[in-house]
Motif scaffolding. Structure first.
Motif, PDB file in Angstrom:
ATOM      1  N   LYS A   1      21.696  41.397  53.480  1.00 56.96           N
ATOM      2  CA  LYS A   1      21.350  41.051  54.860  1.00 56.96           C
ATOM      3  C   LYS A   1      22.582  40.550  55.614  1.00 56.96           C
ATOM      4  O   LYS A   1      22.784  40.882  56.787  1.00 56.96           O
ATOM      5  N   GLU A   2      23.397  39.761  54.935  1.00 60.67           N
ATOM      6  CA  GLU A   2      24.576  39.170  55.578  1.00 60.67           C
ATOM      7  C   GLU A   2      25.548  40.231  56.081  1.00 60.67           C
ATOM      8  O   GLU A   2      26.117  40.091  57.170  1.00 60.67           O
ATOM      9  N   ILE A   3      25.731  41.287  55.292  1.00 59.63           N
ATOM     10  CA  ILE A   3      26.712  42.298  55.696  1.00 59.63           C
ATOM     11  C   ILE A   3      26.059  43.571  56.241  1.00 59.63           C
ATOM     12  O   ILE A   3      26.721  44.572  56.468  1.00 59.63           O
ATOM     13  N   GLY A   4      24.731  43.499  56.458  1.00 58.31           N
ATOM     14  CA  GLY A   4      24.041  44.592  57.137  1.00 58.31           C
ATOM     15  C   GLY A   4      23.854  45.845  56.312  1.00 58.31           C
ATOM     16  O   GLY A   4      24.315  46.922  56.708  1.00 58.31           O
TER      17      GLY A   4
ATOM     18  N   VAL B   1      26.895  41.853  45.919  1.00 59.54           N
ATOM     19  CA  VAL B   1      25.574  42.491  46.008  1.00 59.54           C
ATOM     20  C   VAL B   1      25.383  43.427  44.825  1.00 59.54           C
ATOM     21  O   VAL B   1      24.343  43.412  44.152  1.00 59.54           O
TER      22      VAL B   1
ATOM     23  N   LYS C   1      32.376  40.156  48.909  1.00 54.22           N
ATOM     24  CA  LYS C   1      30.971  40.105  49.346  1.00 54.22           C
ATOM     25  C   LYS C   1      30.195  41.356  48.961  1.00 54.22           C
ATOM     26  O   LYS C   1      29.073  41.276  48.463  1.00 54.22           O
ATOM     27  N   ARG C   2      30.769  42.524  49.217  1.00 59.09           N
ATOM     28  CA  ARG C   2      30.061  43.777  48.911  1.00 59.09           C
ATOM     29  C   ARG C   2      29.839  43.905  47.408  1.00 59.09           C
ATOM     30  O   ARG C   2      28.774  44.341  46.955  1.00 59.09           O
TER      31      ARG C   2
ATOM     32  N   GLU D   1      19.802  36.696  45.558  1.00 57.94           N
ATOM     33  CA  GLU D   1      21.219  36.653  45.930  1.00 57.94           C
ATOM     34  C   GLU D   1      21.657  38.015  46.489  1.00 57.94           C
ATOM     35  O   GLU D   1      22.363  38.088  47.500  1.00 57.94           O
TER      36      GLU D   1
ATOM     37  N   CYS E   1      19.006  46.379  50.777  1.00 55.92           N
ATOM     38  CA  CYS E   1      18.012  45.322  50.946  1.00 55.92           C
ATOM     39  C   CYS E   1      16.622  45.783  50.502  1.00 55.92           C
ATOM     40  O   CYS E   1      15.946  45.088  49.733  1.00 55.92           O
TER      41      CYS E   1
ATOM     42  N   ALA F   1      20.110  38.444  49.988  1.00 58.77           N
ATOM     43  CA  ALA F   1      20.814  37.623  50.981  1.00 58.77           C
ATOM     44  C   ALA F   1      22.155  38.243  51.337  1.00 58.77           C
ATOM     45  O   ALA F   1      22.538  38.300  52.516  1.00 58.77           O
ATOM     46  N   GLY F   2      22.877  38.717  50.328  1.00 63.31           N
ATOM     47  CA  GLY F   2      24.175  39.338  50.568  1.00 63.31           C
ATOM     48  C   GLY F   2      24.051  40.619  51.363  1.00 63.31           C
ATOM     49  O   GLY F   2      24.859  40.893  52.259  1.00 63.31           O
TER      50      GLY F   2
END
Length: 224
Positions: A154-157, A123, A119-120, A148, A162, A151-152
């Protein structure tokens, strides 16, 4: 313990860059690079050079950025575990600036094959793919990649990732003369910036952060 010192210096440089204190970031990363070179520690040479490339790109010093991008590529083992905190898009931008689009594309392809499921790393990869797509005139695809990345993040903060991705999206919309979409992206970036600024306990550092050129540009273009 030299490796721990290198990691601490690189972390310090990352913090300085996040606070938009580039001169202090460069100092920390250069010290880390010097130690890494004295140890012939290629992993940390690559990371130091990559972070120095990023600071140089933010300063639009393309000659220096290109030099550090090539240094990072020369030292990096593409099959070795990477540090996701190291942005890849400045290297991509620096390589493209020197006309080395083939190397930039190859580097991202290897990155995608090795780390694209994390995930990281997604991004990091999406930001770089957006830069590559934009250089090819594929602005629609670049927008997809930036969304993309946002969104990624935001998902992992990751508000820092962002706001920078939103800013890149806003600039791309401006280049396409899509002013409403640009304003929306800049407004979202401004919201993330204000969130980060609220977490800076030093009044002096907070004021410096909000007065930085990159931030001022976004706040000026955001909706009140």
């Amino acid at each position: 313990f030299s490796v721990l010192l290198i990691v601490n210096l690189l972390t310090l440089g990352i913090v300085y860059q996040a606070l938009l204190l580039p001169e202090k970031a460069i100092g920390a990363h250069l010290e880390a690079l010097t130690i890494a070179e004295s140890l012939s520690a290629k992993r940390y040479i690559a990371m130091s050079a990559s972070l120095l490339c990023a600071v140089s790109v933010f300063a639009e010093d393309w000659e220096v950025a290109s030099r550090y991008a090539m240094r990072a590529l020369a030292a990096r083992d593409p099959h070795e575990v990477i540090f996701a905190e190291t942005p890849r898009w400045p290297e991509t931008a620096a390589l493209l600036h020197t006309g080395d689009s083939e190397q930039a594309s190859k580097d991202l392809q290897i990155f995608h094959e090795r780390f694209g499921t994390k995930k990281r790393c997604r991004v990091v990869l999406a930001r770089a793919q957006a830069v590559l797509g934009q250089s090819r005139g594929e602005s629609e695809q670049a927008i997809v990649y930036l969304r993309e990345a946002i969104a990624g993040a935001k998902e992992i903060g990751l508000p820092g990732e962002c706001w920078q991705a939103e800013a890149a999206l806003g600039k791309l919309h401006l280049a396409r003369e899509e002013h409403e979409q640009a304003e929306q992206a800049f407004t979202r970036a401004a919201s993330a910036i204000k969130q980060l600024a609220g977490n800076i306990t030093s009044d002096e550092m907070r004021m410096h952060f909000l007065a930085a050129q990159q931030v001022s540009y976004i706040l000026t273009h955001a909706k009140e």
